[in-house]
Write a protein that holds these residues in place. Structure first.
Motif, mmCIF file in Angstrom:
data_model
loop_
_atom_site.group_PDB
_atom_site.id
_atom_site.type_symbol
_atom_site.label_atom_id
_atom_site.label_comp_id
_atom_site.label_asym_id
_atom_site.label_seq_id
_atom_site.Cartn_x
_atom_site.Cartn_y
_atom_site.Cartn_z
ATOM 1 N N ASP A 1 0.830 -1.209 0.000
ATOM 2 C CA ASP A 1 0.000 0.000 0.000
ATOM 3 C C ASP A 1 0.862 1.257 0.000
ATOM 4 O O ASP A 1 0.583 2.212 -0.712
ATOM 5 C CB ASP A 1 -0.932 0.022 1.222
ATOM 6 N N PHE A 2 1.907 1.254 0.817
ATOM 7 C CA PHE A 2 2.804 2.404 0.874
ATOM 8 C C PHE A 2 3.424 2.650 -0.505
ATOM 9 O O PHE A 2 3.489 3.786 -0.973
ATOM 10 C CB PHE A 2 3.899 2.182 1.926
ATOM 11 N N SER A 3 3.860 1.588 -1.165
ATOM 12 C CA SER A 3 4.456 1.718 -2.496
ATOM 13 C C SER A 3 3.453 2.265 -3.496
ATOM 14 O O SER A 3 3.790 3.119 -4.316
ATOM 15 C CB SER A 3 4.981 0.360 -2.977
ATOM 16 N N LYS A 4 2.215 1.800 -3.432
ATOM 17 C CA LYS A 4 1.173 2.305 -4.330
ATOM 18 C C LYS A 4 0.916 3.790 -4.087
ATOM 19 O O LYS A 4 0.771 4.564 -5.031
ATOM 20 C CB LYS A 4 -0.130 1.530 -4.136
ATOM 21 N N LEU B 1 -2.544 4.358 -5.963
ATOM 22 C CA LEU B 1 -3.592 3.876 -5.079
ATOM 23 C C LEU B 1 -4.853 4.657 -5.375
ATOM 24 O O LEU B 1 -4.880 5.887 -5.237
ATOM 25 C CB LEU B 1 -3.197 4.045 -3.613
ATOM 26 N N ASP B 2 -5.880 3.962 -5.805
ATOM 27 C CA ASP B 2 -7.128 4.619 -6.161
ATOM 28 C C ASP B 2 -8.096 4.619 -4.992
ATOM 29 O O ASP B 2 -8.177 3.653 -4.238
ATOM 30 C CB ASP B 2 -7.784 3.900 -7.349
ATOM 31 N N ILE B 3 -8.818 5.700 -4.864
ATOM 32 C CA ILE B 3 -9.901 5.808 -3.896
ATOM 33 C C ILE B 3 -11.185 5.508 -4.662
ATOM 34 O O ILE B 3 -11.422 6.064 -5.730
ATOM 35 C CB ILE B 3 -9.936 7.218 -3.260
ATOM 36 N N LEU C 1 -23.788 6.089 3.384
ATOM 37 C CA LEU C 1 -22.844 7.155 3.072
ATOM 38 C C LEU C 1 -22.087 6.746 1.818
ATOM 39 O O LEU C 1 -22.033 5.561 1.475
ATOM 40 C CB LEU C 1 -21.839 7.348 4.212
ATOM 41 N N VAL C 2 -21.485 7.731 1.159
ATOM 42 C CA VAL C 2 -20.654 7.436 -0.004
ATOM 43 C C VAL C 2 -19.229 7.850 0.319
ATOM 44 O O VAL C 2 -18.945 9.021 0.596
ATOM 45 C CB VAL C 2 -21.159 8.165 -1.275
ATOM 46 N N ALA C 3 -18.356 6.859 0.331
ATOM 47 C CA ALA C 3 -16.934 7.067 0.586
ATOM 48 C C ALA C 3 -16.253 5.743 0.259
ATOM 49 O O ALA C 3 -16.913 4.759 -0.069
ATOM 50 C CB ALA C 3 -16.680 7.463 2.030
ATOM 51 N N ASP C 4 -14.944 5.708 0.357
ATOM 52 C CA ASP C 4 -14.229 4.451 0.159
ATOM 53 C C ASP C 4 -14.222 3.714 1.499
ATOM 54 O O ASP C 4 -13.352 3.927 2.346
ATOM 55 C CB ASP C 4 -12.804 4.706 -0.336
ATOM 56 N N LEU D 1 -3.921 7.937 3.126
ATOM 57 C CA LEU D 1 -5.279 7.547 2.735
ATOM 58 C C LEU D 1 -6.280 8.637 3.085
ATOM 59 O O LEU D 1 -7.146 8.974 2.274
ATOM 60 C CB LEU D 1 -5.680 6.233 3.412
ATOM 61 N N ALA D 2 -6.159 9.197 4.283
ATOM 62 C CA ALA D 2 -7.068 10.276 4.682
ATOM 63 C C ALA D 2 -6.950 11.449 3.708
ATOM 64 O O ALA D 2 -7.959 12.015 3.286
ATOM 65 C CB ALA D 2 -6.770 10.726 6.113
#
Length: 174
Positions: free
Chosen positions: A6-9, A15-17, A58-61, A149-150
């Motif tokens: 994940d860190f590499s992405k 990294l897609d949301i 709700l709409v979010a990842d 991510l946030a």
């Protein structure tokens, strides 16, 4: 390995949301079910509560939100050998047309951190000191990933702490 991937992405901008409809109540119930056994095993009381009536959808990842909250809850329980860990959800602002901003606050009664440690907490591979790594484990990537991510989700994450009293992490997300 997942943290490193994940860190590499994130670092590569790959990294897609993926914001999709999800049930916040189900997410909170799932987190309680996952982390209650870990908390109970370490004599920690886990409390998950909402200070607002959450919408049914709700709409979010949701997967990335779950990843952030799971990391924070896991750390809070790991560094609190007794006492309490609380996840509180509250509104960060008044709802606007089809939009709400929420705060997810994870607080604990754990070992706490110094101001110096707090200053570097979200740096990749950061560990407070070697004795913490030996005693509690970890790669030092989890909080860095949470922060990224946030931010990718249009939000922020901050931390406050006092040695011997505990720590509080606040995630604010639209």
């Amino acid at each position: 390995i997942n943290d490193i991937l994940d860190f590499s992405k994130v670092e590569a901008g790959r990294l897609d949301i993926d914001p999709l409809p999800f049930s916040p109540a189900t997410l909170l119930n799932d987190l309680k079910a996952i982390f209650t056994p870990q908390a109970t095993a370490t004599e920690v009381t886990l409390e998950i509560r909402s200070e607002v009536t959450l919408p049914d959808v709700l709409v979010a990842d949701a997967a990335r939100l779950r990843q952030i909250l799971s990391n924070l809850l896991s750390n809070a329980i790991k560094f609190s050998r007794q006492g309490r860990v609380t996840l509180t959800v509250r509104p960060a602002s008044s709802p606007q047309e089809n939009r709400i901003e929420l705060e997810f606050i994870v607080s604990d009664t754990g070992i706490g951190m110094s101001a110096e440690t707090l200053g570097a907490l979200f740096n990749p591979f950061f560990q407070a000191d070697a004795s913490i790594t030996r005693r509690f484990g970890g790669t030092g990537l989890g909080l860095s990933i949470c922060q990224r991510l946030a931010e990718l989700m249009g939000g922020t994450i901050t931390a406050s702490s006092k040695i011997g009293v505990g720590s509080t992490f606040l995630v604010r997300l639209p």
